[in-house]
Design a protein around this motif. Sequence first.
Motif, short mmCIF file in Angstrom:
data_model
loop_
_atom_site.label_atom_id
_atom_site.label_comp_id
_atom_site.label_asym_id
_atom_site.label_seq_id
_atom_site.Cartn_x
_atom_site.Cartn_y
_atom_site.Cartn_z
N MET A 1 0.85 -1.19 0.00
CA MET A 1 0.00 0.00 0.00
C MET A 1 0.89 1.24 0.00
N VAL A 2 0.66 2.11 -0.95
CA VAL A 2 1.48 3.31 -1.12
C VAL A 2 1.47 4.20 0.12
N ASN A 3 0.33 4.33 0.77
CA ASN A 3 0.20 5.25 1.89
C ASN A 3 0.55 4.63 3.24
N LEU A 4 1.05 3.42 3.24
CA LEU A 4 1.35 2.73 4.50
C LEU A 4 2.41 3.48 5.31
N LYS A 5 3.46 3.94 4.66
CA LYS A 5 4.51 4.68 5.38
C LYS A 5 3.93 5.95 6.01
N LEU A 6 3.11 6.65 5.25
CA LEU A 6 2.48 7.86 5.77
C LEU A 6 1.56 7.53 6.95
N ALA A 7 0.76 6.50 6.82
CA ALA A 7 -0.17 6.11 7.88
C ALA A 7 0.56 5.73 9.16
N ARG A 8 1.73 5.12 9.02
CA ARG A 8 2.50 4.72 10.19
C ARG A 8 3.03 5.92 10.96
N SER A 9 3.20 7.05 10.30
CA SER A 9 3.78 8.23 10.96
C SER A 9 2.73 9.23 11.45
N CYS A 10 1.46 8.93 11.25
CA CYS A 10 0.39 9.85 11.64
C CYS A 10 -0.22 9.48 12.99
N ARG A 11 -0.78 10.48 13.65
CA ARG A 11 -1.56 10.19 14.86
C ARG A 11 -2.87 9.52 14.50
N VAL A 12 -3.47 9.98 13.38
CA VAL A 12 -4.72 9.41 12.90
C VAL A 12 -4.61 9.25 11.39
N ALA A 13 -4.95 8.07 10.90
CA ALA A 13 -4.98 7.84 9.46
C ALA A 13 -6.45 7.86 9.03
N ILE A 14 -6.78 8.75 8.12
CA ILE A 14 -8.15 8.85 7.62
C ILE A 14 -8.26 8.01 6.37
N VAL A 15 -9.27 7.15 6.35
CA VAL A 15 -9.52 6.29 5.19
C VAL A 15 -10.91 6.59 4.65
N THR A 16 -11.13 6.24 3.39
CA THR A 16 -12.42 6.54 2.77
C THR A 16 -13.28 5.30 2.54
N ASN A 17 -12.76 4.12 2.90
CA ASN A 17 -13.56 2.91 2.73
C ASN A 17 -13.17 1.87 3.77
N ASN A 18 -14.09 0.93 4.01
CA ASN A 18 -13.88 -0.10 5.03
C ASN A 18 -12.68 -0.98 4.74
N GLU A 19 -12.46 -1.29 3.47
CA GLU A 19 -11.35 -2.18 3.12
C GLU A 19 -10.01 -1.59 3.55
N ASP A 20 -9.79 -0.31 3.30
CA ASP A 20 -8.54 0.33 3.70
C ASP A 20 -8.41 0.37 5.23
N GLN A 21 -9.52 0.61 5.90
CA GLN A 21 -9.48 0.65 7.36
C GLN A 21 -9.10 -0.71 7.93
N VAL A 22 -9.69 -1.77 7.42
CA VAL A 22 -9.34 -3.11 7.88
C VAL A 22 -7.87 -3.41 7.61
N GLN A 23 -7.41 -3.04 6.42
CA GLN A 23 -6.02 -3.30 6.06
C GLN A 23 -5.06 -2.57 7.00
N LEU A 24 -5.35 -1.31 7.31
CA LEU A 24 -4.45 -0.54 8.17
C LEU A 24 -4.47 -1.01 9.62
N THR A 25 -5.60 -1.48 10.10
CA THR A 25 -5.67 -1.93 11.49
C THR A 25 -4.86 -3.20 11.72
N ALA A 26 -4.42 -3.84 10.67
CA ALA A 26 -3.57 -5.02 10.80
C ALA A 26 -2.15 -4.66 11.25
N TYR A 27 -1.80 -3.38 11.19
CA TYR A 27 -0.46 -2.93 11.57
C TYR A 27 -0.52 -2.30 12.96
N PRO A 28 0.10 -2.92 13.96
CA PRO A 28 -0.01 -2.41 15.34
C PRO A 28 0.59 -1.02 15.53
N GLU A 29 1.54 -0.62 14.67
CA GLU A 29 2.14 0.71 14.83
C GLU A 29 1.21 1.83 14.37
#
Length: 120
Positions: A1-29
């Motif tokens: 995922m292109v935005n994974l590095k950015l999401a890891r460095s944010c306090r809050v990662a905003i997603v626009t669909n459930n699939e992306d949210q599920v995918q990001l919650t798999a990363y504990p950081e």
Amino acid sequence: MVNLKLARSCRVAIVTNNEDQVQLTAYPEIRRTELIPIGSNIIPSVGADQVVKLRQRWQLGSDKLVLAYFGFLNESKGTEELIAALDSVRNSGYNAMLLMIGGEVGASDPRMRHISDTSS
């Protein structure tokens, strides 16, 4: 995922669909995600009777076709194309208007600051 590095460095990662949210919650950081659907993913919450009341409130007859633009005005968002599309619809014989929903201009596009400076 292109935005994974950015999401890891944010306090809050905003997603626009459930699939992306599920995918990001798999990363504990990734501490927190918030789901904010884009306009085409928002389920309408207004019933037909409320639409009639809103049209009356805004003095829009039932014969008027309302094109709605949701968001900020920025050069990058195709505003000229939107106006051209409205013109085309009206030239085709439809009683159409454009309803702008949202702020005047987006702060993220510095090229548009002159518009917000003159509208105050």
